[in-house]
Write a protein that holds these residues in place. Sequence first.
Motif, mmCIF file in Angstrom:
data_model
loop_
_atom_site.group_PDB
_atom_site.id
_atom_site.type_symbol
_atom_site.label_atom_id
_atom_site.label_comp_id
_atom_site.label_asym_id
_atom_site.label_seq_id
_atom_site.Cartn_x
_atom_site.Cartn_y
_atom_site.Cartn_z
ATOM 1 N N PHE A 21 49.765 39.051 46.242
ATOM 2 C CA PHE A 21 48.403 38.903 45.755
ATOM 3 C C PHE A 21 47.820 40.261 45.408
ATOM 4 C CE2 PHE A 21 44.159 37.401 45.378
ATOM 5 C CZ PHE A 21 43.334 38.281 46.060
ATOM 6 N N VAL A 22 47.086 40.328 44.300
ATOM 7 C CA VAL A 22 46.433 41.565 43.896
ATOM 8 C C VAL A 22 44.916 41.411 43.945
ATOM 9 C CG1 VAL A 22 46.083 43.213 42.011
ATOM 10 C CG2 VAL A 22 48.356 42.241 42.428
ATOM 11 N N ALA A 23 44.393 40.408 43.254
ATOM 12 C CA ALA A 23 42.944 40.242 43.169
ATOM 13 C C ALA A 23 42.619 38.827 42.726
ATOM 14 C CB ALA A 23 42.336 41.246 42.194
ATOM 15 N N ALA A 24 41.394 38.398 43.027
ATOM 16 C CA ALA A 24 40.924 37.088 42.609
ATOM 17 C C ALA A 24 39.436 37.145 42.310
ATOM 18 C CB ALA A 24 41.201 36.034 43.680
ATOM 19 N N VAL A 25 39.001 36.226 41.458
ATOM 20 C CA VAL A 25 37.584 36.132 41.115
ATOM 21 C C VAL A 25 37.192 34.665 41.112
ATOM 22 C CG1 VAL A 25 38.096 36.130 38.622
ATOM 23 C CG2 VAL A 25 35.827 36.821 39.424
ATOM 24 N N SER A 26 35.985 34.395 41.571
ATOM 25 C CA SER A 26 35.507 33.021 41.680
ATOM 26 C C SER A 26 35.198 32.444 40.306
ATOM 27 C CB SER A 26 34.254 32.978 42.547
ATOM 28 O OG SER A 26 33.207 33.726 41.932
ATOM 29 N N GLN A 27 34.915 31.164 40.284
ATOM 30 C CA GLN A 27 34.621 30.477 39.031
ATOM 31 C C GLN A 27 33.450 31.136 38.290
ATOM 32 O OE1 GLN A 27 34.034 26.311 39.751
ATOM 33 N NE2 GLN A 27 36.031 26.033 40.685
ATOM 34 N N SER A 28 32.431 31.489 39.026
ATOM 35 C CA SER A 28 31.244 32.086 38.396
ATOM 36 C C SER A 28 31.435 33.558 38.069
ATOM 37 C CB SER A 28 30.050 31.943 39.334
ATOM 38 O OG SER A 28 30.247 32.743 40.490
ATOM 39 N N GLY A 29 32.418 34.166 38.722
ATOM 40 C CA GLY A 29 32.612 35.600 38.561
ATOM 41 C C GLY A 29 31.850 36.417 39.579
ATOM 42 N N GLY A 30 31.095 35.737 40.424
ATOM 43 C CA GLY A 30 30.246 36.444 41.360
ATOM 44 C C GLY A 30 30.941 36.934 42.613
ATOM 45 N N ASN A 31 32.058 36.331 42.946
ATOM 46 C CA ASN A 31 32.799 36.731 44.148
ATOM 47 C C ASN A 31 34.196 37.196 43.780
ATOM 48 O OD1 ASN A 31 30.780 36.028 46.049
ATOM 49 N ND2 ASN A 31 31.299 33.878 45.735
ATOM 50 N N THR A 32 34.634 38.247 44.445
ATOM 51 C CA THR A 32 35.961 38.791 44.191
ATOM 52 C C THR A 32 36.659 39.098 45.509
ATOM 53 O OG1 THR A 32 35.073 41.035 44.054
ATOM 54 C CG2 THR A 32 35.325 39.829 41.982
ATOM 55 N N ALA A 33 37.971 39.235 45.416
ATOM 56 C CA ALA A 33 38.778 39.620 46.571
ATOM 57 C C ALA A 33 39.914 40.501 46.081
ATOM 58 C CB ALA A 33 39.334 38.390 47.272
ATOM 59 N N TYR A 34 40.320 41.436 46.926
ATOM 60 C CA TYR A 34 41.360 42.388 46.537
ATOM 61 C C TYR A 34 42.339 42.608 47.680
ATOM 62 C CZ TYR A 34 38.196 43.618 42.754
ATOM 63 O OH TYR A 34 37.380 43.579 41.642
ATOM 64 N N ALA A 35 43.565 42.900 47.305
ATOM 65 C CA ALA A 35 44.531 43.367 48.289
ATOM 66 C C ALA A 35 44.128 44.771 48.719
ATOM 67 C CB ALA A 35 45.926 43.386 47.680
ATOM 68 N N ASP A 36 44.416 45.112 49.955
ATOM 69 C CA ASP A 36 44.045 46.439 50.459
ATOM 70 C C ASP A 36 44.645 47.557 49.611
ATOM 71 O OD1 ASP A 36 44.118 45.544 54.006
ATOM 72 O OD2 ASP A 36 42.548 45.343 52.494
ATOM 73 N N SER A 37 45.829 47.314 49.096
ATOM 74 C CA SER A 37 46.539 48.362 48.359
ATOM 75 C C SER A 37 45.881 48.726 47.032
ATOM 76 C CB SER A 37 47.982 47.927 48.110
ATOM 77 O OG SER A 37 48.010 46.726 47.364
ATOM 78 N N VAL A 38 44.984 47.876 46.542
ATOM 79 C CA VAL A 38 44.357 48.152 45.236
ATOM 80 C C VAL A 38 42.843 48.324 45.326
ATOM 81 C CG1 VAL A 38 46.206 46.857 44.109
ATOM 82 C CG2 VAL A 38 44.004 45.743 44.539
ATOM 83 N N LYS A 39 42.280 48.118 46.494
ATOM 84 C CA LYS A 39 40.825 48.252 46.647
ATOM 85 C C LYS A 39 40.365 49.637 46.237
ATOM 86 C CE LYS A 39 39.836 44.900 50.306
ATOM 87 N NZ LYS A 39 39.498 44.707 51.736
ATOM 88 N N GLY A 40 39.304 49.671 45.456
ATOM 89 C CA GLY A 40 38.774 50.942 44.996
ATOM 90 C C GLY A 40 39.429 51.460 43.727
ATOM 91 N N ARG A 41 40.553 50.860 43.351
ATOM 92 C CA ARG A 41 41.239 51.285 42.124
ATOM 93 C C ARG A 41 41.262 50.198 41.049
ATOM 94 N NH1 ARG A 41 46.553 52.370 42.146
ATOM 95 N NH2 ARG A 41 46.994 50.856 43.812
ATOM 96 N N PHE A 42 41.367 48.953 41.469
ATOM 97 C CA PHE A 42 41.451 47.824 40.539
ATOM 98 C C PHE A 42 40.146 47.037 40.568
ATOM 99 C CE2 PHE A 42 46.356 47.070 40.599
ATOM 100 C CZ PHE A 42 46.556 48.423 40.337
ATOM 101 N N THR A 43 39.790 46.488 39.408
ATOM 102 C CA THR A 43 38.606 45.638 39.308
ATOM 103 C C THR A 43 38.950 44.400 38.503
ATOM 104 O OG1 THR A 43 37.145 47.576 39.352
ATOM 105 C CG2 THR A 43 36.210 45.490 38.581
ATOM 106 N N ILE A 44 38.681 43.239 39.089
ATOM 107 C CA ILE A 44 38.890 41.981 38.383
ATOM 108 C C ILE A 44 37.551 41.477 37.859
ATOM 109 C CG2 ILE A 44 38.654 40.557 40.465
ATOM 110 C CD1 ILE A 44 40.819 38.698 39.290
ATOM 111 N N SER A 45 37.582 40.925 36.663
ATOM 112 C CA SER A 45 36.357 40.372 36.081
ATOM 113 C C SER A 45 36.738 39.234 35.157
ATOM 114 C CB SER A 45 35.588 41.454 35.318
ATOM 115 O OG SER A 45 36.367 41.968 34.245
#
Length: 119
Positions: free
Chosen positions: A45-69
Amino acid sequence: QVQLAESGGGLVQTGDSLRLSCAASGRTSYVMGWFRRAPGKEHKFVAAVSQSGGNTAYADSVKGRFTISKDNAKNTVYLQMNNLTPEDTAIYYCAASLLTIAAMKYHYWGQGTQVTVSS
């Protein structure tokens, strides 16, 4: 049913950035995620975003470097990847879920796009 098509992968150097895109046919009212599989390793898993786009989740290894939108008007999900390292080298897959981010269960998958980071 939804079909997913990733793009934006390529060969870059350490410290560079890339933006992956995932175009979805049909609706995008799903939780959308990005996963990756490095050579000889399991799917992660790398990242996920909710249906609305308002909530996101990231793997620890990419936090602060990757952004999902996501842009629901364009039926597209993005993964902005900054400060890439060779450890980020993998095939990146886009996925769609009918459930929540926390469920971590995905029902539809793209074919993947290769990201290679040279040292």
